[in-house]
Motif scaffolding. Structure first.
Motif, PDB file in Angstrom:
ATOM      1  N   GLY A  59       0.732  -1.492  -0.030  1.00  0.00           N
ATOM      2  CA  GLY A  59       0.248   0.133  -0.001  1.00  0.00           C
ATOM      3  C   GLY A  59       0.966   0.940   0.328  1.00  0.00           C
ATOM      4  N   ARG A  60       0.446   2.314   0.244  1.00  0.00           N
ATOM      5  CA  ARG A  60       0.348   3.451   0.331  1.00  0.00           C
ATOM      6  C   ARG A  60       1.642   4.189   1.620  1.00  0.00           C
ATOM      7  N   PRO A  61       3.064   4.300   1.522  1.00  0.00           N
ATOM      8  CA  PRO A  61       4.238   3.869   2.940  1.00  0.00           C
ATOM      9  C   PRO A  61       3.526   5.637   3.192  1.00  0.00           C
ATOM     10  N   CYS A  62       3.305   5.310   4.657  1.00  0.00           N
ATOM     11  CA  CYS A  62       2.818   6.616   5.846  1.00  0.00           C
ATOM     12  C   CYS A  62       3.493   6.405   7.133  1.00  0.00           C
ATOM     13  N   GLU A  63       3.485   6.950   8.258  1.00  0.00           N
ATOM     14  CA  GLU A  63       4.768   6.688   8.901  1.00  0.00           C
ATOM     15  C   GLU A  63       3.092   7.402  10.003  1.00  0.00           C
ATOM     16  N   PHE A  64       3.107   6.765  11.283  1.00  0.00           N
ATOM     17  CA  PHE A  64       2.015   7.130  12.579  1.00  0.00           C
ATOM     18  C   PHE A  64       2.778   8.865  13.448  1.00  0.00           C
ATOM     19  N   THR A  65       1.453   9.598  13.426  1.00  0.00           N
ATOM     20  CA  THR A  65       1.260  10.490  14.232  1.00  0.00           C
ATOM     21  C   THR A  65       1.668  11.023  15.276  1.00  0.00           C
ATOM     22  N   GLY A  66       1.020   9.692  16.059  1.00  0.00           N
ATOM     23  CA  GLY A  66       0.667  10.421  17.531  1.00  0.00           C
ATOM     24  C   GLY A  66      -0.621   9.984  18.396  1.00  0.00           C
ATOM     25  N   LEU A  67      -1.751   9.101  17.997  1.00  0.00           N
ATOM     26  CA  LEU A  67      -2.782   9.672  18.152  1.00  0.00           C
ATOM     27  C   LEU A  67      -3.566   8.327  18.153  1.00  0.00           C
ATOM     28  N   HIS A  68      -4.181   7.707  18.813  1.00  0.00           N
ATOM     29  CA  HIS A  68      -4.872   6.720  18.236  1.00  0.00           C
ATOM     30  C   HIS A  68      -6.470   6.787  18.319  1.00  0.00           C
ATOM     31  N   LEU A  69      -7.675   6.132  17.884  1.00  0.00           N
ATOM     32  CA  LEU A  69      -8.605   5.860  18.100  1.00  0.00           C
ATOM     33  C   LEU A  69      -8.991   4.873  18.355  1.00  0.00           C
TER      34      LEU A  69
END
Length: 326
Positions: free
Chosen positions: A171-181
């Motif tokens: 898939g499209r590469p991304c990074e986590f920015t610090g928040l979850h639901l």
């Protein structure tokens, strides 16, 4: 319950901030100021604006200082509980003592020391529409950084750390920015004892094909983990350049070479030269003849001049080039 349909949150503030040593040994990173306001307070404001009414903040490193510096900034109407950890339990283990309290509905889990421009109401709608067990805030991976996760076109996380969802392509590469639901059902997946919510829970769930999604920040939205001296300074400069200063008690000054920030009751002597990207915190004292450029002078600090540096109210000055990793 607020417009986002999420009543509770857990704020992760127990970490050591090792990459920001030696200053983080003296002042915990979650209460480092971003334009005079503690980082953790900005996260609490974000949560409260989405209708969150109750939040738990975990503490370990310098707990009295962290609590003391954060309490005056708690948004009105937000009920806060403190969770003191004798040993660091990790981003997942921190939830274990609060499983019963968090079991009533979906809740936000947020890093206390990350800044991001994000619409939590939109994230909550995205989460509900997809029937997600967990939704993480994500952004396109920055140049030069590794991509810990990949997104399918519908936002489903098809790779997370070392795990790939069954039958899914890249898939499209991304990074986590610090928040979850998170849905409360995920609490059953959190093992007792210290653990990481990403490495020990989300990675396994993605590998099993569970509905874990990524909500991508809007194009052009700014975010930063402020995890090194350079990133901390860059965040201030970038927000000044963008003209999107988050709510702050001071004012932006349009200097001849570019904007800088002046906090309330900052005392700046005659002959001081202040360059672009500089932040002079509330009540700070800048001595005569000082030259400031691309630096952050904390509230109440005293400064005779600085460039590309953090000047705290206590503890050592931190230069942008100091990238400590232990």
């Amino acid at each position: 319950m607020g417009p986002a349909g999420v009543a509770q949150a857990f704020l992760l503030a127990a970490g050591l901030g090792t990459r920001l040593r030696p200053l983080s040994r003296v002042v915990p990173k979650p209460v480092w100021p971003l334009f005079d306001v503690p980082l953790a307070a900005r996260v609490l404001d974000l949560l409260a604006s989405a209708g969150v009414g109750r939040a738990v903040v975990n503490l370990h490193h310098l707990p009295e200082m962290l609590q003391g510096r954060l309490e005056p900034w708690v948004p009105q109407g937000l009920e806060l509980a403190w969770s003191r950890e004798a040993r660091i339990l990790g981003t997942g283990g921190a939830l274990v003592p609060w499983k019963d309290a968090l079991a009533g509905g979906p809740f936000f889990l947020a890093n206390a020391d990350t800044y991001q421009e994000i619409d939590l109401r939109a994230l909550a709608r995205f989460h509900r529409q997809r029937g997600a067990l967990a939704t993480l805030s994500v952004a396109p991976v920055a140049p030069g950084r590794s991509a810990p996760l990949e997104l399918a076109p519908d936002g489903r996380i098809v790779r997370f750390l070392g795990a790939r969802a069954p039958g899914e392509r890249a898939g499209r590469p991304c990074e986590f920015t610090g928040l979850h639901l998170l849905e409360p059902e995920i609490l059953a997946e959190v093992p007792d004892g210290p653990c990481c919510i990403n490495a020990d829970v989300h990675q396994r769930l993605v590998g099993c094909g569970a509905p874990v999604y990524g909500f991508e920040l809007e194009q052009g939205a700014f975010w930063s983990d402020l995890g090194t001296p350079g990133r901390y300074l860059t965040a201030h400069r970038r927000l000044l350049d963008l003209g999107r200063l988050p709510a702050a008690p001071g004012e932006v000054v349009d200097g001849p070479a570019g904007p800088w920030y002046r906090g309330r009751e900052a005392r700046i002597a005659e002959g001081v030269r202040i360059g672009p990207g500089t932040v002079v915190g509330a009540g700070a004292r800048i001595e005569a003849g000082a030259r400031l450029r691309s630096c952050v002078v904390w509230p109440g600090a005293r400064c005779a001049g600085a460039e590309d540096a953090v000047v705290p109210d206590q503890g050592p000055v931190l230069a942008a080039g100091l990238e400590t990793r232990n």
